[in-house]
Design a protein around this motif. Structure first.
Motif, short mmCIF file in Angstrom:
data_model
loop_
_atom_site.label_atom_id
_atom_site.label_comp_id
_atom_site.label_asym_id
_atom_site.label_seq_id
_atom_site.Cartn_x
_atom_site.Cartn_y
_atom_site.Cartn_z
N ALA B 28 0.86 -0.98 -0.28
CA ALA B 28 0.11 -0.06 -0.16
C ALA B 28 0.80 0.86 0.07
O ALA B 28 1.45 0.94 0.46
N CYS B 29 0.32 2.15 -0.29
CA CYS B 29 0.80 3.97 -0.23
C CYS B 29 -0.29 4.97 0.20
O CYS B 29 -1.66 4.46 -0.23
N GLY B 30 0.66 5.65 0.22
CA GLY B 30 -0.46 6.69 1.66
C GLY B 30 -0.43 8.09 0.63
O GLY B 30 0.72 8.85 1.06
N TYR B 99 -3.84 8.57 8.80
CA TYR B 99 -3.08 8.16 9.08
C TYR B 99 -3.25 6.65 10.39
O TYR B 99 -2.08 5.61 10.42
N CYS B 102 -3.24 3.62 7.95
CA CYS B 102 -2.65 3.17 7.71
C CYS B 102 -1.74 2.49 8.18
O CYS B 102 -1.23 1.01 8.27
N GLY B 103 -1.48 3.04 9.19
CA GLY B 103 -1.06 2.52 11.12
C GLY B 103 -2.10 0.90 11.21
O GLY B 103 -1.44 0.29 11.15
N TYR B 106 -1.17 -1.42 8.37
CA TYR B 106 0.36 -1.81 7.62
C TYR B 106 1.18 -2.84 9.32
O TYR B 106 1.18 -3.64 9.29
N GLN B 115 9.15 -1.32 0.24
CA GLN B 115 9.23 -2.56 0.56
C GLN B 115 9.15 -3.80 0.04
O GLN B 115 9.66 -5.05 -0.10
N LEU C 96 12.03 6.85 4.38
CA LEU C 96 10.10 5.68 4.50
C LEU C 96 9.16 6.73 3.77
O LEU C 96 8.83 7.79 3.81
N PRO C 97 8.67 6.05 2.70
CA PRO C 97 7.72 6.72 2.27
C PRO C 97 6.66 6.47 3.66
O PRO C 97 6.39 6.28 4.54
N ALA C 98 5.41 7.74 3.43
CA ALA C 98 4.98 7.90 3.76
C ALA C 98 3.99 6.73 4.84
O ALA C 98 3.70 6.33 6.21
N PHE C 99 3.60 5.83 4.09
CA PHE C 99 2.24 4.76 4.70
C PHE C 99 3.48 3.98 5.94
O PHE C 99 2.58 3.21 6.88
N GLU C 100 4.53 2.70 5.34
CA GLU C 100 6.09 3.05 6.14
C GLU C 100 5.96 3.29 6.96
O GLU C 100 6.58 3.13 8.02
N VAL C 102 4.07 5.79 8.55
CA VAL C 102 3.46 5.58 9.89
C VAL C 102 2.87 4.96 10.17
O VAL C 102 2.75 4.12 12.04
N GLY C 103 3.19 3.20 9.37
CA GLY C 103 3.19 2.06 10.26
C GLY C 103 3.29 1.84 11.24
O GLY C 103 3.19 1.73 12.48
#
Lengths: 244, 120, 114
Positions: B28-30, B99, B102-103, B106, B115, C96-100, C102-103
């Motif tokens: 995924a990407c945000g 936020y 995404c959290g 992940y 990744q 890191l990109p935003a998704f990672e 934030v994760g």
């Protein structure tokens, strides 16, 4: 027909990020010194200083176009330029209805309203740095409906441009031209993004300080220093032309 | 992970793609800037975004994004939905802000674009 | 958890505003639309964004954010860094990109609004 040298995107002290010295007389003097025939005043979501600059320009032989740099819902900046005061007023009304929040001058900067002698006559209290609730197509269509010209601001910038926000120009977006900022030439931008060649380009300063006025300029050969004539020059009608 | 897992985790409405609930999502990407998506997203990703403009759907086609999730309760414009339907692009809609969405994904084990997967 | 804990645990580079590293982190907000941040982020949040423009500092001050984290190795513009330094708003950078990013922050216990 004559060639007019124009800076089609200058802010005044009404923009929160505009320098305090960006007042009508001082701006007109600077523009004349830089050899400009025409400036377009485009504050963020506001037009309250247009008349004062126009009046200051009148005595000095500088043509002043009234405009607004509108922020769309997607935070795309679009210049709206008008010949008619009524068109500018109606565009302003549309923005006012869809812009919320109040400015915090300590954080974002003061939003000063001036008279043509550079005296401060008031403050605009709205959050001009904010975004309207108008999607970018509505912004562009409204500008056209009200008789104005729509130019996509600083397309080469990585913030608040049609390309940064939306990746590429939506095919149904009827912009009349793209604006290139002082940091690039039109040729560079066209080379980097060939699809932009579908639109005529202008190069403007986006001045926020006096020194920046006229840092770059666009010339157009036309019958008068007006939005209508600029439009015809962008289209290359009747021997009119734009030079960058 | 499949689309249905994502829908459940984000308590999202599935606006397009009822037939695609088993679609495998690998990363995924945000982003709210579509220039960012075009530059960094990888083929096969889920895009989480707060923009509801039809240009989101056009961008997914270029970037080969597999599905879109609109965040912070933003409903896509009718034109956006129609375009997604036409293209068979699954569309989710969650009330969670970017936020938190995404959290949660992940944490569920969905990797980001740096990744996983192949370069476009 | 305060901002310096995040810097260490999420491997962030401090680019400006080190004076604000003691601020308590109340949660996270991620967006590239300034208007969304002004409307929705809350005091003490860290803000994850791609924007390097000077206006991000003013937005951070308005909302009283604890820090701004730029993603994908983005660097603050000079004016942004100067303003952040003056105001003590930490500007942190992640590769890191935003998704990672934030994760990872989320997994450390920095939650978003629900």
């Amino acid at each position: 027909m004559k060639t007019f040298w124009a800076d089609l995107h200058v802010h005044t002290c009404l923009s929160p990020c505009g320098d305090d010295r960006m007042r009508p007389r001082a701006m007109v003097q600077q523009a004349k010194q830089k050899g400009l025939d025409l400036i377009a005043v485009c504050d963020h979501n506001a037009s309250g200083n247009v008349e004062a600059v126009r009046q200051a320009g009148r005595g000095e032989g500088l043509a002043v176009i009234g405009g607004i740099e509108v922020t769309s819902e997607e935070e795309v900046h679009v210049l709206a330029l008008f010949d008619e005061q009524q068109g500018l007023r109606d565009m302003q009304r549309l923005i006012d209805e869809s812009l919320s929040g109040e400015n915090n001058p300590d954080l974002f900067g003061e939003q000063l309203l001036c008279d043509e002698r550079d005296a401060i006559v008031g403050q605009d209290t709205r959050l001009l740095i904010g975004a309207t609730a108008l999607r970018v197509e509505i912004v562009v269509d409204s500008i056209h409906h009200l008789g104005g010209l729509a130019i996509a601001s600083h397309v080469d910038r990585e913030s608040f441009s049609i390309l940064s926000q939306l990746g590429f120009v939506p095919e149904n977006l009827a912009i009349d031209a793209v604006e290139v900022s002082p940091r690039r030439s039109v040729a560079q931008v066209y080379a980097q993004r060939p699809e932009l060649k579908a639109y005529p380009a202008v190069r403007s300063s986006d001045a926020h300080t006096l020194e920046q006025i006229g840092a770059v300029r666009t010339g157009f050969t036309a019958a008068a220093p007006s939005v209508r004539e600029l439009h015809r020059a962008l289209l290359g009608e009747g021997g009119r032309a734009v030079m960058n | 992970m499949i689309l249905k897992d994502i829908q459940r985790e984000l308590d999202a409405d599935l606006l397009v793609g009822q037939d695609n609930l088993d679609l495998a999502i690998e990363m995924a990407c945000g982003a709210d800037l579509l220039s960012d998506v075009l530059a960094f997203a990888k083929s096969g990703a889920l895009l989480l975004t707060g923009l509801t403009h039809p240009q989101v759907v056009r961008t997914t086609e270029i970037a080969e994004i597999k599905a879109v999730c609109f965040v912070r309760g933003k409903r896509p414009l009718p034109e956006t939905l129609a375009l997604a339907e036409e293209m068979g692009l699954p569309v989710l809609c969650t009330a969670l802000p970017m936020y938190e969405a995404c959290g949660r994904l992940y944490r569920l084990g969905l990797p980001g674009c740096s990744q996983a997967g192949e370069d476009r | 958890m305060n901002v310096s804990d995040l810097v260490q645990r999420a491997e962030l580079a401090v680019k400006a505003g080190a004076g604000g590293l003691d601020a308590e982190v109340t949660g996270g907000y991620a967006s590239d639309l300034l208007s969304a941040v002004m409307a929705n982020a809350v005091e003490g949040n860290v803000w994850v964004t791609w924007h390097a423009h000077p206006n991000i500092v003013a937005v951070a001050l308005l909302v009283k954010l604890s820090a701004i984290i730029l993603v994908a190795g983005r660097q603050p513009e000079d004016e942004t860094a100067e303003k952040a330094e003056q105001e003590g708003v930490p500007i942190l950078v992640s590769s890191l990109p935003a998704f990672e990013l934030v994760g990872r922050l989320h997994a450390m216990g920095v939650a978003g609004a629900t």
